[in-house]
Write a protein that holds these residues in place. Structure first.
Motif, PDB file in Angstrom:
ATOM      1  N   ALA A 150      50.269  35.872  51.356  1.00 51.71           N
ATOM      2  CA  ALA A 150      50.206  37.145  50.618  1.00 51.71           C
ATOM      3  C   ALA A 150      49.796  36.905  49.162  1.00 51.71           C
ATOM      4  N   LEU A 151      50.348  35.868  48.545  1.00 51.11           N
ATOM      5  CA  LEU A 151      50.004  35.560  47.154  1.00 51.11           C
ATOM      6  C   LEU A 151      48.563  35.069  47.049  1.00 51.11           C
ATOM      7  N   HIS A 152      48.145  34.264  48.012  1.00 49.83           N
ATOM      8  CA  HIS A 152      46.754  33.805  48.017  1.00 49.83           C
ATOM      9  C   HIS A 152      45.788  34.976  48.195  1.00 49.83           C
ATOM     10  N   THR A 153      46.183  35.936  49.020  1.00 52.43           N
ATOM     11  CA  THR A 153      45.345  37.126  49.206  1.00 52.43           C
ATOM     12  C   THR A 153      45.249  37.924  47.913  1.00 52.43           C
ATOM     13  N   GLU A 154      46.370  38.025  47.195  1.00 56.17           N
ATOM     14  CA  GLU A 154      46.356  38.713  45.900  1.00 56.17           C
ATOM     15  C   GLU A 154      45.403  38.020  44.934  1.00 56.17           C
ATOM     16  N   LEU A 155      45.435  36.695  44.938  1.00 53.89           N
ATOM     17  CA  LEU A 155      44.546  35.937  44.053  1.00 53.89           C
ATOM     18  C   LEU A 155      43.082  36.180  44.410  1.00 53.89           C
ATOM     19  N   ALA A 156      42.766  36.100  45.695  1.00 53.98           N
ATOM     20  CA  ALA A 156      41.385  36.315  46.127  1.00 53.98           C
ATOM     21  C   ALA A 156      40.925  37.733  45.799  1.00 53.98           C
ATOM     22  N   ASP A 157      41.810  38.712  45.975  1.00 55.32           N
ATOM     23  CA  ASP A 157      41.462  40.105  45.667  1.00 55.32           C
ATOM     24  C   ASP A 157      41.207  40.281  44.173  1.00 55.32           C
ATOM     25  N   ALA A 158      42.057  39.659  43.348  1.00 54.85           N
ATOM     26  CA  ALA A 158      41.897  39.776  41.896  1.00 54.85           C
ATOM     27  C   ALA A 158      40.587  39.139  41.442  1.00 54.85           C
ATOM     28  N   LEU A 159      40.252  37.986  42.026  1.00 52.59           N
ATOM     29  CA  LEU A 159      39.001  37.319  41.677  1.00 52.59           C
ATOM     30  C   LEU A 159      37.796  38.121  42.163  1.00 52.59           C
ATOM     31  N   THR A 160      37.927  38.721  43.334  1.00 48.20           N
ATOM     32  CA  THR A 160      36.850  39.573  43.851  1.00 48.20           C
ATOM     33  C   THR A 160      36.579  40.730  42.903  1.00 48.20           C
ATOM     34  N   ASP A 161      37.665  41.294  42.345  1.00 51.27           N
ATOM     35  CA  ASP A 161      37.544  42.423  41.411  1.00 51.27           C
ATOM     36  C   ASP A 161      37.244  41.975  39.979  1.00 51.27           C
ATOM     37  N   LYS A 162      37.132  40.659  39.782  1.00 50.31           N
ATOM     38  CA  LYS A 162      36.896  40.088  38.452  1.00 50.31           C
ATOM     39  C   LYS A 162      37.987  40.510  37.466  1.00 50.31           C
ATOM     40  N   ASP A 163      39.212  40.541  37.956  1.00 47.78           N
ATOM     41  CA  ASP A 163      40.364  40.977  37.166  1.00 47.78           C
ATOM     42  C   ASP A 163      41.127  39.739  36.690  1.00 47.78           C
ATOM     43  N   ALA A 164      40.822  39.288  35.475  1.00 47.42           N
ATOM     44  CA  ALA A 164      41.430  38.070  34.946  1.00 47.42           C
ATOM     45  C   ALA A 164      42.936  38.227  34.757  1.00 47.42           C
ATOM     46  N   ALA A 165      43.375  39.391  34.267  1.00 45.41           N
ATOM     47  CA  ALA A 165      44.796  39.608  34.012  1.00 45.41           C
ATOM     48  C   ALA A 165      45.595  39.537  35.311  1.00 45.41           C
ATOM     49  N   ARG A 166      45.078  40.153  36.369  1.00 45.31           N
ATOM     50  CA  ARG A 166      45.794  40.146  37.647  1.00 45.31           C
ATOM     51  C   ARG A 166      45.775  38.745  38.267  1.00 45.31           C
ATOM     52  N   THR A 167      44.697  38.018  38.069  1.00 47.03           N
ATOM     53  CA  THR A 167      44.644  36.631  38.549  1.00 47.03           C
ATOM     54  C   THR A 167      45.741  35.810  37.888  1.00 47.03           C
ATOM     55  N   ASP A 168      45.868  35.958  36.566  1.00 43.49           N
ATOM     56  CA  ASP A 168      46.891  35.228  35.822  1.00 43.49           C
ATOM     57  C   ASP A 168      48.285  35.648  36.268  1.00 43.49           C
ATOM     58  N   GLN A 169      48.511  36.940  36.421  1.00 41.32           N
ATOM     59  CA  GLN A 169      49.828  37.433  36.829  1.00 41.32           C
ATOM     60  C   GLN A 169      50.226  36.901  38.204  1.00 41.32           C
ATOM     61  N   THR A 170      49.258  36.799  39.103  1.00 46.66           N
ATOM     62  CA  THR A 170      49.558  36.304  40.447  1.00 46.66           C
ATOM     63  C   THR A 170      49.865  34.816  40.425  1.00 46.66           C
ATOM     64  N   LEU A 171      49.180  34.060  39.560  1.00 45.90           N
ATOM     65  CA  LEU A 171      49.501  32.647  39.411  1.00 45.90           C
ATOM     66  C   LEU A 171      50.903  32.470  38.850  1.00 45.90           C
ATOM     67  N   VAL A 172      51.309  33.358  37.947  1.00 45.53           N
ATOM     68  CA  VAL A 172      52.678  33.325  37.415  1.00 45.53           C
ATOM     69  C   VAL A 172      53.675  33.556  38.552  1.00 45.53           C
ATOM     70  N   LYS A 173      53.390  34.507  39.420  1.00 50.21           N
ATOM     71  CA  LYS A 173      54.266  34.787  40.563  1.00 50.21           C
ATOM     72  C   LYS A 173      54.317  33.598  41.524  1.00 50.21           C
ATOM     73  N   LEU A 174      53.170  32.958  41.724  1.00 48.71           N
ATOM     74  CA  LEU A 174      53.122  31.808  42.621  1.00 48.71           C
ATOM     75  C   LEU A 174      53.919  30.646  42.050  1.00 48.71           C
ATOM     76  N   GLU A 175      53.838  30.456  40.744  1.00 51.73           N
ATOM     77  CA  GLU A 175      54.632  29.399  40.105  1.00 51.73           C
ATOM     78  C   GLU A 175      56.118  29.689  40.254  1.00 51.73           C
ATOM     79  N   ALA A 176      56.520  30.937  40.017  1.00 51.74           N
ATOM     80  CA  ALA A 176      57.931  31.314  40.131  1.00 51.74           C
ATOM     81  C   ALA A 176      58.437  31.079  41.556  1.00 51.74           C
ATOM     82  N   TYR A 177      57.615  31.429  42.539  1.00 48.65           N
ATOM     83  CA  TYR A 177      58.006  31.237  43.930  1.00 48.65           C
ATOM     84  C   TYR A 177      58.123  29.746  44.251  1.00 48.65           C
ATOM     85  N   THR A 178      57.199  28.940  43.731  1.00 49.32           N
ATOM     86  CA  THR A 178      57.234  27.496  43.960  1.00 49.32           C
ATOM     87  C   THR A 178      58.494  26.889  43.363  1.00 49.32           C
ATOM     88  N   ARG A 179      58.850  27.298  42.163  1.00 47.35           N
ATOM     89  CA  ARG A 179      60.071  26.798  41.525  1.00 47.35           C
ATOM     90  C   ARG A 179      61.310  27.244  42.302  1.00 47.35           C
TER      91      ARG A 179
END
Length: 251
Positions: A200-229
């Motif tokens: 689900a998080l990877h899909t969010e990242l791909a969707d954000a990159l598809t939309d060229k949405d840098a802020a959403r890409t960054d926010q999703t990476l933050v969520k992925l880091e939090a989940y990993t921790r």
């Protein structure tokens, strides 16, 4: 090029460093032939076997290449990114495995570096890189995929995200972060993770990159880091409970 014969450092290592420094400084240029082993031995006042060992060190770093024949010898090599990338991954893997880098330190470094690529990846990612990410998301969704294959797919997915920045220097610098740290994190967290959550998080990242949405890409990476921790903490807590239970049983 000089060495210090009174130094405790291995002479072959000193010679290799001196030649490498000359290459980096531009004193020795690409495709230039190095002096012969005999000439280098005279120059550094060492034996030919010592020079030979120094040249082996440089060849292992892809800084020089050797050719046989009458016109052969040792030549300054043109180091390519693909070769440097592989060396970076190997060095990072050894560094992490041999120096007991903590999970938190590795996680912080990896995501800080990857987030640095997010704005550029959002603007520069290619259709092929997006296709790679989508293909890996599909692969990660397969129920019979092994843990090893899931980890490899995870690395490929994030490699495409990093390479999407379109900057070879960044791709090189992040080689260790993606291909050395990612397997380390997967090895620690695979027993606790939800593949569905990661997909689900990877899909969010791909969707954000598809939309060229840098802020959403960054926010999703933050969520992925939090989940990993969170996963790492859950694993640590489970191990602590197991150890405590074993101790109380044997007491």
């Amino acid at each position: 090029m000089k060495i210090d014969p009174n130094s405790s450092k291995d002479l072959s290592a000193q010679i290799a460093t001196a030649i490498r420094d000359a290459i980096v400084a531009g004193e020795l240029i690409v495709d230039q032939r190095l002096p012969s082993e005999a000439e280098l031995a005279d120059q550094f006042d060492v034996s030919r076997p010592t020079v030979r060992e120094a040249l082996k060190r440089l060849a292992a770093q892809s800084l020089i290449r050797t050719q046989r024949g009458a016109t052969g010898g040792a030549f300054v090599n043109r180091l390519r990114y693909a070769e440097a990338y592989t060396q970076q991954v190997t060095t990072s893997t050894l560094l992490l495995s041999m120096n007991a880098v903590s999970f938190d330190v590795a996680c912080e470094a990896r995501y800080a570096l990857e987030r640095a690529c997010a704005p550029m990846s959002a603007q520069r990612r290619t259709p092929d890189q997006l296709a790679t990410m989508r293909a890996e998301i599909h692969r990660q969704s397969q129920p019979n995929l092994s843990d090893e294959a899931f980890c490899a797919s995870d690395v490929t997915f994030h490699r495409a995200l990093v390479d999407g920045a379109g900057n070879k220097v960044l791709s090189y610098q992040l080689a260790g972060a993606v291909e050395a740290m990612q397997p380390l994190m997967n090895m620690i967290t695979f027993s606790a993770r939800s593949r569905e959550a990661i997909v689900a998080l990877h899909t969010e990242l791909a969707d954000a990159l598809t939309d060229k949405d840098a802020a959403r890409t960054d926010q999703t990476l933050v969520k992925l880091e939090a989940y990993t921790r969170e996963l790492a903490q859950n694993v640590a807590d489970a191990r602590a409970r197991k150890a405590a239970a074993k101790e109380s049983t044997t007491a």
